[in-house]
Motif scaffolding. Structure first.
Motif, PDB file in Angstrom:
ATOM      1  N   GLY A 197      32.208  45.987  40.376  1.00 35.32           N
ATOM      2  CA  GLY A 197      31.075  45.284  39.301  1.00 35.32           C
ATOM      3  C   GLY A 197      30.103  44.542  40.333  1.00 35.32           C
ATOM      4  N   GLN A 204      24.577  46.050  32.937  1.00 36.82           N
ATOM      5  CA  GLN A 204      25.425  46.240  31.754  1.00 36.82           C
ATOM      6  C   GLN A 204      26.944  46.735  32.306  1.00 36.82           C
ATOM      7  OE1 GLN A 204      23.962  49.235  28.741  1.00 36.82           O
ATOM      8  NE2 GLN A 204      25.668  48.812  27.261  1.00 36.82           N
ATOM      9  N   LEU A 205      26.855  47.794  33.137  1.00 40.78           N
ATOM     10  CA  LEU A 205      28.245  48.318  33.634  1.00 40.78           C
ATOM     11  C   LEU A 205      28.788  47.385  34.711  1.00 40.78           C
ATOM     12  CD1 LEU A 205      29.962  50.867  33.839  1.00 40.78           C
ATOM     13  CD2 LEU A 205      28.383  51.551  35.791  1.00 40.78           C
ATOM     14  N   ARG A 207      28.917  44.136  34.098  1.00 45.66           N
ATOM     15  CA  ARG A 207      29.442  43.169  33.056  1.00 45.66           C
ATOM     16  C   ARG A 207      30.695  43.902  32.519  1.00 45.66           C
ATOM     17  NH1 ARG A 207      31.437  38.541  32.113  1.00 45.66           N
ATOM     18  NH2 ARG A 207      31.545  38.043  29.681  1.00 45.66           N
ATOM     19  N   SER A 208      30.893  45.135  32.312  1.00 42.42           N
ATOM     20  CA  SER A 208      32.078  45.794  31.910  1.00 42.42           C
ATOM     21  C   SER A 208      33.124  45.776  32.858  1.00 42.42           C
ATOM     22  CB  SER A 208      31.698  47.198  31.380  1.00 42.42           C
ATOM     23  OG  SER A 208      30.649  47.397  30.572  1.00 42.42           O
ATOM     24  N   PHE A 209      32.658  45.948  33.973  1.00 49.76           N
ATOM     25  CA  PHE A 209      33.622  45.846  35.327  1.00 49.76           C
ATOM     26  C   PHE A 209      34.301  44.637  35.505  1.00 49.76           C
ATOM     27  CE2 PHE A 209      31.814  49.887  37.356  1.00 49.76           C
ATOM     28  CZ  PHE A 209      32.652  50.711  37.096  1.00 49.76           C
ATOM     29  N   ILE A 211      34.540  42.190  32.978  1.00 47.67           N
ATOM     30  CA  ILE A 211      35.490  42.070  31.709  1.00 47.67           C
ATOM     31  C   ILE A 211      36.696  42.703  31.974  1.00 47.67           C
ATOM     32  CG2 ILE A 211      35.768  42.376  29.312  1.00 47.67           C
ATOM     33  CD1 ILE A 211      32.811  42.039  28.967  1.00 47.67           C
ATOM     34  N   PHE A 212      36.634  43.847  32.370  1.00 52.61           N
ATOM     35  CA  PHE A 212      37.917  44.698  32.670  1.00 52.61           C
ATOM     36  C   PHE A 212      38.924  44.050  33.784  1.00 52.61           C
ATOM     37  CE2 PHE A 212      39.853  49.152  33.165  1.00 52.61           C
ATOM     38  CZ  PHE A 212      40.950  48.831  32.605  1.00 52.61           C
ATOM     39  N   TYR A 358      39.653  43.288  24.268  1.00 47.67           N
ATOM     40  CA  TYR A 358      38.577  44.037  25.197  1.00 47.67           C
ATOM     41  C   TYR A 358      38.014  45.220  24.577  1.00 47.67           C
ATOM     42  CZ  TYR A 358      37.423  47.116  28.924  1.00 47.67           C
ATOM     43  OH  TYR A 358      36.533  48.039  29.748  1.00 47.67           O
TER      44      TYR A 358
END
Length: 359
Positions: A197, A204-205, A207-209, A211-212, A358
Motif C-alpha cells: 500500500g 484508493q488502492l 487505502r484498500s491495502f 484496511i486489508f 471489511y
C-alpha cells in the motif's frame, strides 16, 4: 480460602537468577491471625510445601507441582504458564479437607520469615514428587505383588488413562502450535500488504491495502489470544491430570512401603517366635534368654499389629482419594471443555464480524 499467585518477576544474577511470585490469601478459616496475607515465594518454596505434605499425609494424593524446566524458564509464556499452574496447585490444597488445615500450608501462606521457619521445622522425610518419582521409575522400591484386585484394576485404569491423556496433550499442543503459526502468517501477510500500500500510487488502492492489512493484524491478535486461552483451558487441565496420575503413583508407593514394613515385622516376629519355641523344647534352656525373647515377641506383636493397621488405614484413604479423583476429573474436564468450546464460538464470531466489516 481465596488464593491468587501473581506478579512474577526475576531476581538475582546470572548464577542465582530465579522467579518470585506474590501469593495473596484471603481466608475465614479458624487458626489464622488475620483474614488476609501477602507473601513472596519462589518455585522451590512451593516444592518444599509438596514434600512436607507428602511426608505428613501418606495415602493422600497431593496436588501435583508443575514440572521443573531449565531452558526457557524466564520466557514470558513459560512464566505465565507456571504461575497459572502454581495457583491451581495452591487452590487444590486449600479445598482438600485434610490438607487445608496443615501447619506447613499455613506457614507457606502466612510466614514473613519463611526461610528461617522452614529450617527449624522437621526435616523433609519425603523427597517429594520429582525425587520419589525417579525412584519409582528406576525400580528402587522392592518388588511388590499386588494381592488386592481393586488396586490392581485401578493401576491398570490409571496407566490407560495416562496414555490417553498424553495422546490428547500431544494433539492439543499441535493445535496450539498451528494456531500460533497462523497468527504469524496473518502478521506477515499484513506487513506485506502494508508495504504494498505504501508503494501504491493510487490513493484508493493504497487505502484498500491498508484496511486489508489492519484486518490481518486483528486476525493475528485473535489467533494469539485463542492460543493463549487454549493453554489455560484444555492444555492446562490435561497436563495437570497427567501430573496428578504421577502423584497418585507416588501415593501408591506409600502403601507399598507400609506393607513392606508390616511384612518385615511379621517375618521378624515369626523368626523370634520360632527361636523361642526351639529354646523352650530344649532340655536345658536359659530362663533369662526366654524372658528376653518373650519381651521382644510381645513388643513385636504390638508393633506388627500397629503397622498392619497403618497399611489398612492408608489403603482405605487411597480408595477415598481415588474416588475423589474420579469426581473431580469429570468436573474439571467438563468445565475445561465448556470454556474451550465457548471461546471457539466467540473466536469464530469475532472473525466473521471482522470479515463482514471489511466486505
Amino acid at each position: 480460602f481465596e488464593i491468587t499467585v501473581s506478579d512474577p518477576h526475576k531476581i538475582g544474577d546470572a548464577m542465582s537468577a530465579h522467579v518470585v511470585y506474590k501469593v495473596h490469601t484471603k481466608t475465614s478459616q479458624p487458626g489464622f491471625d488475620s483474614e488476609e496475607y501477602s507473601v513472596r515465594r519462589r518455585y522451590r518454596d512451593f516444592e518444599w510445601l509438596f514434600n512436607q505434605l507428602a511426608s505428613t499425609h501418606p495415602g493422600v494424593v497431593i496436588p501435583p507441582m508443575p514440572e521443573k524446566q531449565s531452558l526457557g524458564r524466564f520466557q514470558d509464556d513459560f512464566v505465565e504458564s507456571r504461575r497459572f499452574a502454581l495457583e491451581k496447585y495452591l487452590r487444590k490444597i486449600s479445598v482438600h479437607s485434610l490438607l487445608q488445615a496443615d501447619d506447613d500450608f499455613k506457614i507457606f501462606l502466612t510466614s514473613e520469615n519463611f526461610t528461617i521457619e522452614t529450617r527449624v521445622r522437621r526435616p523433609e522425610t519425603s523427597r517429594g514428587f520429582f525425587g520419589v518419582f525417579g525412584e519409582v521409575m528406576s525400580g528402587s522400591f522392592s518388588k511388590y505383588s499386588e494381592t488386592d484386585e481393586w488396586f490392581e484394576n485401578r493401576k491398570d485404569q490409571l496407566d490407560a488413562l495416562e496414555s490417553q491423556l498424553r495422546s490428547l496433550l500431544k494433539a492439543i499442543d499441535t493445535t496450539i502450535k498451528q494456531r500460533k503459526e497462523l497468527a504469524v502468517a496473518h502478521g506477515e501477510f499484513g506487513q506485506a500488504l502494508r508495504a504494498l500500500g505504501e508503494a501504491e500510487a493510487s490513493p484508493q488502492l493504497a487505502r484498500s491495502f491498508e484496511i486489508f492489512s489492519e484486518l490481518q493484524d486483528h486476525l493475528r491478535q485473535l489467533q494469539e489470544r485463542q492460543a493463549s486461552f487454549d493453554v489455560k483451558t484444555f492444555e492446562s487441565t490435561t497436563d495437570e491430570y497427567i501430573r496428578t496420575i504421577g502423584s497418585i503413583k507416588l501415593t501408591l508407593t506409600a502403601r507399598v512401603k507400609a506393607y513392606q514394613v508390616w511384612q518385615a515385622d511379621a517375618a521378624e516376629l515369626h523368626r523370634k517366635t520360632s527361636s523361642y519355641d526351639r529354646l523352650r523344647n530344649q532340655t536345658r534352656f536359659r530362663t533369662d534368654r526366654t524372658s528376653q525373647l518373650q519381651a521382644e515377641i510381645g513388643q513385636l506383636e504390638i508393633q506388627t499389629e500397629n503397622h498392619r493397621h497403618e497399611f489398612e488405614d492408608i489403603s482405605t484413604l487411597i480408595r477415598a482419594e481415588l474416588e475423589r479423583f474420579d469426581r473431580e476429573k469429570v468436573l474439571d474436564f467438563k468445565e475445561s471443555a465448556e470454556q474451550f468450546l465457548s471461546s471457539m464460538v466467540d473466536h469464530q464470531q469475532k472473525v466473521i464480524r471482522l470479515w463482514e466489516a471489511y466486505l
